[in-house]
Design a protein around this motif. Structure first.
Motif, PDB file in Angstrom:
ATOM      1  N   LEU F  29      35.564  35.977  48.979  1.00 51.30           N
ATOM      2  CA  LEU F  29      36.806  35.208  48.905  1.00 51.30           C
ATOM      3  C   LEU F  29      36.399  33.778  49.179  1.00 51.30           C
ATOM      4  O   LEU F  29      35.936  33.460  50.278  1.00 51.30           O
ATOM      5  CB  LEU F  29      37.821  35.684  49.958  1.00 51.30           C
ATOM      6  N   ILE F  38      39.310  35.328  44.632  1.00 51.06           N
ATOM      7  CA  ILE F  38      38.486  36.515  44.874  1.00 51.06           C
ATOM      8  C   ILE F  38      37.508  36.625  43.711  1.00 51.06           C
ATOM      9  O   ILE F  38      37.925  36.704  42.555  1.00 51.06           O
ATOM     10  CB  ILE F  38      39.343  37.796  44.957  1.00 51.06           C
ATOM     11  N   GLU F  62      35.511  37.229  33.585  1.00 51.84           N
ATOM     12  CA  GLU F  62      36.948  37.184  33.317  1.00 51.84           C
ATOM     13  C   GLU F  62      37.625  36.434  34.457  1.00 51.84           C
ATOM     14  O   GLU F  62      37.169  36.469  35.602  1.00 51.84           O
ATOM     15  CB  GLU F  62      37.514  38.584  33.129  1.00 51.84           C
ATOM     16  N   TYR F  63      38.707  35.768  34.121  1.00 55.62           N
ATOM     17  CA  TYR F  63      39.402  34.885  35.064  1.00 55.62           C
ATOM     18  C   TYR F  63      40.884  35.159  34.924  1.00 55.62           C
ATOM     19  O   TYR F  63      41.385  35.374  33.812  1.00 55.62           O
ATOM     20  CB  TYR F  63      39.093  33.441  34.673  1.00 55.62           C
ATOM     21  N   SER F  64      41.578  35.159  36.028  1.00 56.14           N
ATOM     22  CA  SER F  64      43.024  35.338  35.955  1.00 56.14           C
ATOM     23  C   SER F  64      43.651  34.728  37.195  1.00 56.14           C
ATOM     24  O   SER F  64      42.973  34.417  38.167  1.00 56.14           O
ATOM     25  CB  SER F  64      43.352  36.832  35.878  1.00 56.14           C
ATOM     26  N   TRP F 113      29.390  41.937  35.303  1.00 52.44           N
ATOM     27  CA  TRP F 113      30.765  41.526  35.043  1.00 52.44           C
ATOM     28  C   TRP F 113      31.238  40.698  36.235  1.00 52.44           C
ATOM     29  O   TRP F 113      31.289  41.212  37.353  1.00 52.44           O
ATOM     30  CB  TRP F 113      31.688  42.735  34.951  1.00 52.44           C
ATOM     31  N   ASP F 115      34.402  38.854  37.908  1.00 57.30           N
ATOM     32  CA  ASP F 115      35.863  38.727  37.854  1.00 57.30           C
ATOM     33  C   ASP F 115      36.304  37.695  38.871  1.00 57.30           C
ATOM     34  O   ASP F 115      35.998  37.827  40.062  1.00 57.30           O
ATOM     35  CB  ASP F 115      36.535  40.071  38.179  1.00 57.30           C
ATOM     36  N   CYS F 116      36.994  36.674  38.415  1.00 59.18           N
ATOM     37  CA  CYS F 116      37.506  35.634  39.303  1.00 59.18           C
ATOM     38  C   CYS F 116      39.027  35.712  39.258  1.00 59.18           C
ATOM     39  O   CYS F 116      39.631  35.418  38.219  1.00 59.18           O
ATOM     40  CB  CYS F 116      37.035  34.255  38.850  1.00 59.18           C
ATOM     41  N   ASP F 117      39.630  36.117  40.339  1.00 66.29           N
ATOM     42  CA  ASP F 117      41.093  36.231  40.391  1.00 66.29           C
ATOM     43  C   ASP F 117      41.628  35.262  41.432  1.00 66.29           C
ATOM     44  O   ASP F 117      41.395  35.432  42.631  1.00 66.29           O
ATOM     45  CB  ASP F 117      41.490  37.675  40.707  1.00 66.29           C
ATOM     46  N   ILE F 119      44.086  33.860  43.838  1.00 67.55           N
ATOM     47  CA  ILE F 119      45.266  34.381  44.522  1.00 67.55           C
ATOM     48  C   ILE F 119      46.158  33.245  45.012  1.00 67.55           C
ATOM     49  O   ILE F 119      47.337  33.438  45.257  1.00 67.55           O
ATOM     50  CB  ILE F 119      44.914  35.388  45.651  1.00 67.55           C
TER      51      ILE F 119
END
Lengths: 245, 245, 245, 245, 245, 245
Positions: F29, F38, F62-64, F113, F115-117, F119
């Motif tokens: 984080l 995250i 991937e990013y969201s 993979w 993943d960047c999320d 928050i």
């Protein structure tokens, strides 16, 4: 006396016409009151990729309504380009319920595709679909056995479904039609086996709640209704009926 | 004598059952041999945005097949997430054909939604859809007129459709079933009015061609067949039949 | 005399520029009046899954318009996320027509991808696409044969297309431009082979109908126009022209 | 003693951290054992089109999992281009449950958007989402009331959810973790109010069934567990807790 | 000497043909070596919803390649049903760059739609698109001013773009073709105004990196190349060229 | 002094918490001021089809953003059914940057993979994602090496990213928060390696431009900021930090 003259513990008239469509291995037109559903069972000699090589079969279901099955025309899901959440819930429910009463090992690496297409809707389309799909599936499995493609009949028990609910004027009632369903405080779908055991129980109080006592009352009504549906299924299946416990 | 015992100029048995579904303003179950289509006509009091304010009505059609209408199960277009090119061609064709025989000014700013859902397919589903949809539409327009929502009956002429084609063994034949259709060198759909004029003509030689003489032979067969379809439509419409020229 | 000064049986000026794009095996820029289409033919050494192992080739087509090929900007289909019904109809038509004049066995397990991209539109884009695509395909097949990848030249006949229609002021006319097309009572696309046989015939009366006599008049006009298009194709193909009957 | 050392009627440790994210009107990070969900409540001053002008509010929910919340990475639904059936079922369930305990008239024409994003999953993500979302919603409604945008506090009762199930080795157990869930014969989600009434009951026997006696045993376990969850909610809400019955 | 005989600081031949397509308000065919792009500018009298009522205009761009613009045929984005990430990046870049040199207040509430369609690709398609789109946009804005729809000419400065990169054999080079681009260690797109200021700078080392000294070398090359592109733009614009600083 | 009290060359507080999520091979984080992401790294033992058999690995990202990471709730991309252009740009950028500092041959045929999320968002989410993802990836690769699945540690250099920009009141500033970002005349993202070389440079003047002198000033600020980010990464990595140059 309910709006349509039924008693609270009374099912609508049920009729199951077998072999309604010529191509599928099994098919019925089931009517429960004014709700009419074409249920077909198609046999595919493959299973989905995630199950290959396990020697077990699979049962999957799709559900749809003709645009004008309903009072107002509903847009087609193919035109929208996606299947709604309601449809997905229903087709997952139908598949899960049927799998609970079939010995998938005895079926072997085959998929039974169940298609439930509602041609006229008046409440209870998902429970009518399950009750009809059970018969279509049994017909298809019988044909498979006749053709020597399975050695034993893999249906372990009868399976039927109905709805029960609580309505302000009448309290707990069996087999709600659309008018009742749209006014119900609590709506519950019950799926049971011939051994009177539950396969699935879904009770919802939309903007309302229900007590443990009300739950018990609803379950009593449902069990009685489902026993009558088993009689309609047996009648439709004729001699095949005896292959199932 | 064809494979199914018909003469080359013989239609399959045609039956049109009206008011088959209770909710729509007009509905029929049409069977042409083993091809069975539920056709409904729904009235919407609006027109598409591009037509608003012009004082004219619109007629649009959707077409679909149940997954197991066919010998092999076909994947649902809602599951695929898109409508195939074949479906689009057919639904555009049905809408265009019906609009050719309706006085859209007399209809006023309303949309008639036609839904043709093939529940069992054995060739000629698009032409059966048109023939059945015409009757469903007439029933709905009659109901509109009865309710005083339109003053004159806007149907200008009868409309029916059939297929003709060239088959190696028999030459030109009328009303191909699926077995014949899959072997046809030339396949032609003909839509005509009660005045024996063409509304649409689509002839295709997939990996084959056809001469002007063959075209004329096919058109003669089609015209004779369509005249018989008009009789079935009139019988189904009963007293309403006389409102149409 | 029509609005643009042509006689009723007169084509617009046709020009076919070969090898317009450097990468494809075959390519042309075809102009029919102000309608301009880039047609390319690409060779792929595989066939679609449903045809593998049959030893036959396949021809498939895609069609599109630049957003500002038209008077008003049209939204891209990639932006919409789906191909319209009109586009699907046209690309299925182009593929079907070309397959009718190619010996797919002689082609062997290869796919010819035809791409027709309209860069400027003034009516008749689908027929110009077919006429141009035929030349692009012939160039690509010639290159394949030169490279020894096919032994015989698989084109069985010439193929070209035009539109004919009925206009209130002039009656039946050949090769409608956009202004005429938008006013036409009847619109017909005709695709013919060098042997003067039909490959496809699509006649539509949108909110109108046509008689058998009018049909014959339209077909005579079309046949004469298509014969002139064959001359333009032969000129564009130069020495390759002689390989085709 | 279960695999993780719990008794059959024992919840996993529950922790609810309020105001976890700074932008939303209400937010929590809820952990139930190793299951961790960020729940946020966002206020929108409009309602969906179908509810405009009725003077009532709406509550809707969305649910998602980070790709690596699970033991194996799960493909994102945005990448797939569609929301799965499981996700739709869960988000419909969360919204329906919350609406059952809120006075939508008192809320007025506003929408509360609930977002439940699972950042770590170990079974029971939908029930943890409901339990956490209730707190996030209460925080947001409290803020709305403080700001004078609603006059009364519209939450009618507490709401929490847990899962119960039947496992071969232990029989009926409370609050299944992922390992238990994947082995369960029967799986039931129970949502109850502070008045100990049911809002929703979903019991499923995947390839198994359950009797009325087992149902009663499961419901007893669930009621006891939910009462403990109410205590965790009250502690998290602090002084706001007293506004709810 | 590079593979194609150019010096490291040499642009490929540039040609800009104006008014290439008849319908759009402005259009060009730009070629930079073998890269050929049709750029059109379309005027829409509305702005996107988020800008309404602000009295400002908007410029937005779309980019696409014909399937066979490339050496291998590329699948259409309309067929895939979605626009790729690469296309989105490019169209966002083109729009952003053009907006930097236009006085959007002076444009008023209008949208200029830029369409860049690559008909033949040999590297540098995004920079050729920007250089060509600037000219198409200037033509359209000139036409708007001629028609009295805007009072002042809203283009504040020239705008052009080129690529520079680092290649193992040659070091820093200007205006990479496809062969060079596919071997480049570092690839940079530079967009500058007539005042020699940067509008956008995007440098990428895919599996490589670059130093501050290399960056400076690349920027010197780019500035020199862009100055030559301004000359081609002025020549293409003719008398309109003088309206821009 | 900037609006939040920082100097122009001052980063916001940076904190990197490792092993934040239990399932992924690597996770952190990262917070940069109020921006919280995250980042997880997941190992897949396969590579994409286009790379199979080359003996090289691949890194993809991937990013969201959670819907309420932002001040106003943002619609989910899964609900929209498509990934926006902005998201695609960012995820392509993250993957490309990480690949520049990893020896893909040493990794072997595996995919990492990322993943960047996000928050919680307050500007600089893409640069925080890269800085955090680098640490998550290093943790995962360390675990791979410990497990004997790779023989050498394939990370060639440190990698971090920050934003710089030009603001009217302050000129060039380091590490813009959301408030600054929304007012910036020029916005630049800089990604550098531990050897102080550029991996990617993206500078944009939306409705503004920047000179060569301003570019140099921005790059000096960025380099100083990135050196501080390397210190935070080293601290988070602990003993693993020494495996990287």
């Amino acid at each position: 006396m309910r709006f349509d003259g039924r008693n609270i513990e009374e099912l609508r008239p049920v009729h199951i016409e077998t072999n309604y469509i010529k191509h599928p291995e099994g098919s019925v037109l089931i009517s429960v009151g004014d709700t009419k559903v074409i249920c077909t069972a198609s046999v595919d000699d493959r299973v989905p990729p995630f199950m290959r090589g396990e020697g077990k079969g699979w049962i999957t279901a799709e559900y749809s309504m003709l645009p004008r099955a309903t009072e107002q025309r509903t847009m087609r899901e193919s035109t929208k380009g996606k299947v709604t959440g309601r449809t997905m819930e229903i087709q997952r429910l139908i598949g899960r319920a049927l799998r609970a009463v079939v010995d998938l090992e005895a079926l072997g690496e085959k998929t039974i595709w169940i298609d439930c297409d509602v041609i006229q809707a008046d409440g209870g389309t998902r429970t009518a679909s399950i009750t009809g799909a059970f018969v279509a599936m049994a017909l298809a499995l019988h044909k498979l056995q006749e053709a020597g493609k399975i050695t034993s009949f893999p249906v372990k028990s009868y399976l039927a479904a109905t709805s029960v609910g609580i309505i302000e004027e009448f309290g707990a009632v069996l087999d709600l039609n659309y008018h009742e369903d749209s006014r119900a405080l609590v709506d519950m779908n019950v799926i049971m086996t011939g051994a009177e055991e539950f396969v699935e129980l879904q009770g919802t109080g939309e903007e309302a709640t229900f007590t443990r006592a009300q739950l018990n009352e609803l379950l009593d009504l449902a069990a009685a209704g489902i026993n009558q549906l088993f009689e309609s299924q047996k009648e439709a299946l004729g001699p095949i009926a005896e292959k199932i416990k």
